[in-house]
Design an enzyme around this catalytic site. Structure first.
Site, PDB file in Angstrom:
ATOM      1  N   HIS A 125       0.856  -1.176   0.000  1.00 46.59           N
ATOM      2  CA  HIS A 125       0.000   0.000   0.000  1.00 46.59           C
ATOM      3  C   HIS A 125       0.893   1.226   0.000  1.00 46.59           C
ATOM      4  O   HIS A 125       1.949   1.237   0.636  1.00 46.59           O
ATOM      5  CB  HIS A 125      -0.923   0.004   1.229  1.00 46.59           C
ATOM      6  CG  HIS A 125      -2.053   0.979   1.127  1.00 46.59           C
ATOM      7  ND1 HIS A 125      -1.911   2.320   1.410  1.00 46.59           N
ATOM      8  CD2 HIS A 125      -3.355   0.804   0.769  1.00 46.59           C
ATOM      9  CE1 HIS A 125      -3.076   2.922   1.239  1.00 46.59           C
ATOM     10  NE2 HIS A 125      -3.964   2.040   0.843  1.00 46.59           N
ATOM     11  N   ASP A 168      -7.831  -5.047   0.007  1.00 47.19           N
ATOM     12  CA  ASP A 168      -8.337  -5.548  -1.266  1.00 47.19           C
ATOM     13  C   ASP A 168      -8.110  -7.042  -1.436  1.00 47.19           C
ATOM     14  O   ASP A 168      -8.818  -7.695  -2.205  1.00 47.19           O
ATOM     15  CB  ASP A 168      -7.665  -4.816  -2.427  1.00 47.19           C
ATOM     16  CG  ASP A 168      -7.912  -3.327  -2.392  1.00 47.19           C
ATOM     17  OD1 ASP A 168      -9.079  -2.940  -2.249  1.00 47.19           O
ATOM     18  OD2 ASP A 168      -6.943  -2.554  -2.482  1.00 47.19           O
TER      19      ASP A 168
END
Length: 442
Positions: free
Chosen positions: A319, A377
């Site tokens: 991320h 995700d």
């Protein structure tokens, strides 16, 4: 006074920063503003006027464009706060409506406040019947996000009573319209894609259960509420409700800075979210798992992601902000177990592949050294797929969840006395001035 009341737009000059130049130009003194937590901010607004220079920061990696009291991320330590509350507590002790109240109004609701807030949303969940004609203009295989961009923006043509952005009451009314109607539009986009009749919202059902009913019930068979599955989707909504100044939130703020109406601003945010590097990441992670196909192929796939020049990518890991474990990923992983157990899918091959990917990657020095941990995700696509949501609608679910964050950010920006129309500068690298020659001499 609560946390929300005294921190909003608080600017405390902590010190001064002096910027000097190698060419012996006059140094520039810049104020430094403290934050309640996180890095302080150097105010560079006077930089150009004082030095004739501008800052250069592609992707805004080290630039704050606003002050905000809505959400905070500590990427190094894996912390996410909404109005100061840890995401772990909100996701396990509150429902999405409570979180919406928190983000929009600054505090968690009392029992009575929640009842009134939820009732106002339920009363406003219907859409104008003429909106049905918008759907007929789309092909049946139109992507749900293209439908959402159009229909959410089109809401402005039906609600002229909330378009005066200088009026706080209009801003609050627009917020209710959007929070109430976006789930209806998301469900309608799904129903349209599968050729089923639209299902109208009900006032006597909770927010998330009502959305699932609009998604999955038919005239021949009503939706039977499963509390485990409703809670799973509700948690997904909570985990995606806000996330600081990400690309889509920044888009909403930038559109709003021009004075655009709130429906247009949220439509702009949806368009930005549609990008595969933003809202489409969970669909990409699920596609990767399906591409791998079986557990025995996981080691070879992971090996291929580390080879120079390889096009294989480990989706759902890493991320831009989190350099530690994404706190949302831990929560959604637990939710994934609960859903698969409830549906009797513990032997689900996709989930087994996901667990094997996670196990190998978290033991591999290549990924550990690069701090590539699972993000939200990685598991959310599996959960949504188990719930019966098609992958084409994953980003639409994200948009539904993030709508409240976008509205809160837009409202905050509209109340910020320092807010100006967004107009980034550039470092020009094109040709210097030149004259146009006659066409016969070119």
């Amino acid at each position: 006074m609560g946390h929300f009341g005294w921190t909003r737009f608080m600017t405390i000059i902590a010190s001064k920063a002096t910027l000097s130049f190698d060419d012996n130009s006059t140094p520039v003194s810049l104020p430094v503003y403290e934050s309640t937590i996180g890095p302080a901010g150097i105010d560079i607004r006077s930089l150009y006027a004082a030095s004739g220079r501008i800052s250069y920061d592609p992707g805004f990696m080290a630039t704050a464009t606003c002050q905000s009291s809505i959400s905070y991320i500590d990427g190094e330590n894996g912390i996410l706060l909404y109005r100061g509350y840890p995401i772990e507590q909100l996701a396990t002790q509150c429902d999405y409506v409570e979180v919406c109240h928190l983000l929009l109004k600054g505090e968690l609701p009392t029992v009575q406040e929640k009842k009134e807030f939820e009732a106002n949303i339920a009363d406003d969940a219907m859409i104008h019947e003429q909106m049905h004609f918008f759907f007929r203009g789309f092909r049946r295989d139109a992507h749900p996000m293209s439908i959402l961009v159009a229909t959410v923006g089109a809401l402005s043509s039906f609600y002229h009573d909330s378009l005066d952005i200088s009026n706080p009451e209009h801003r609050a009314l627009a917020a209710t319209h959007l929070l109430a109607k976006v789930p209806t539009l998301v469900a309608m986009s799904y129903k349209y894609s599968v050729g089923q009749p639209f299902v109208y919202p009900r006032k006597d059902m909770p927010y998330t259960a009502n959305f699932m009913r609009m998604m999955f019930s038919t005239p021949s068979e009503d939706y039977k509420v499963n509390d485990v599955l409703v809670r799973a989707l509700d948690r997904i909504f909570i985990l995606h409700a806000d996330h600081e100044q990400n690309a889509s939130t920044s888009t909403v703020r930038l559109a709003g800075s021009s004075g655009a109406n709130p429906f247009a601003c949220i439509s702009a945010g949806i368009a930005c979210l549609w990008g595969p590097a933003h809202g489409g990441a969970n669909e990409a992670a699920l596609s990767m798992i399906r591409h791998i196909g079986s557990i025995d192929k996981v080691p070879a796939f992971i090996k291929s992601t580390k080879e120079p020049g390889s096009h294989a990518r480990l989706m759902g890991f890493g991320h831009r902000i989190y350099k530690n474990v994404d706190p949302r990923a831990t929560l959604i992983r637990e939710t994934c177990h609960e859903v698969l157990n409830e549906l009797g899918l513990n032997d689900d091959p996709m989930f087994k592949i996901a667990l094997e990917i996670e196990r190998i990657a978290l033991e591999d020095d290549y990924f550990i050294s690069r701090k590539l941990y699972p993000n939200v995700d990685f598991y959310s696509g599996i959960v949504q797929s188990a719930l019966g949501i098609p992958s084409s609608l994953f980003t639409g679910i994200f948009a539904l969840a993030r709508t409240v964050g976008w509205i809160a950010q837009w409202k905050e920006m509209m109340s910020d006395p320092d807010s100006r129309i967004g107009r980034p500068r550039q470092v020009y690298v094109g040709p210097i001035r030149r004259d146009v020659p006659p066409i016969e001499r070119r």
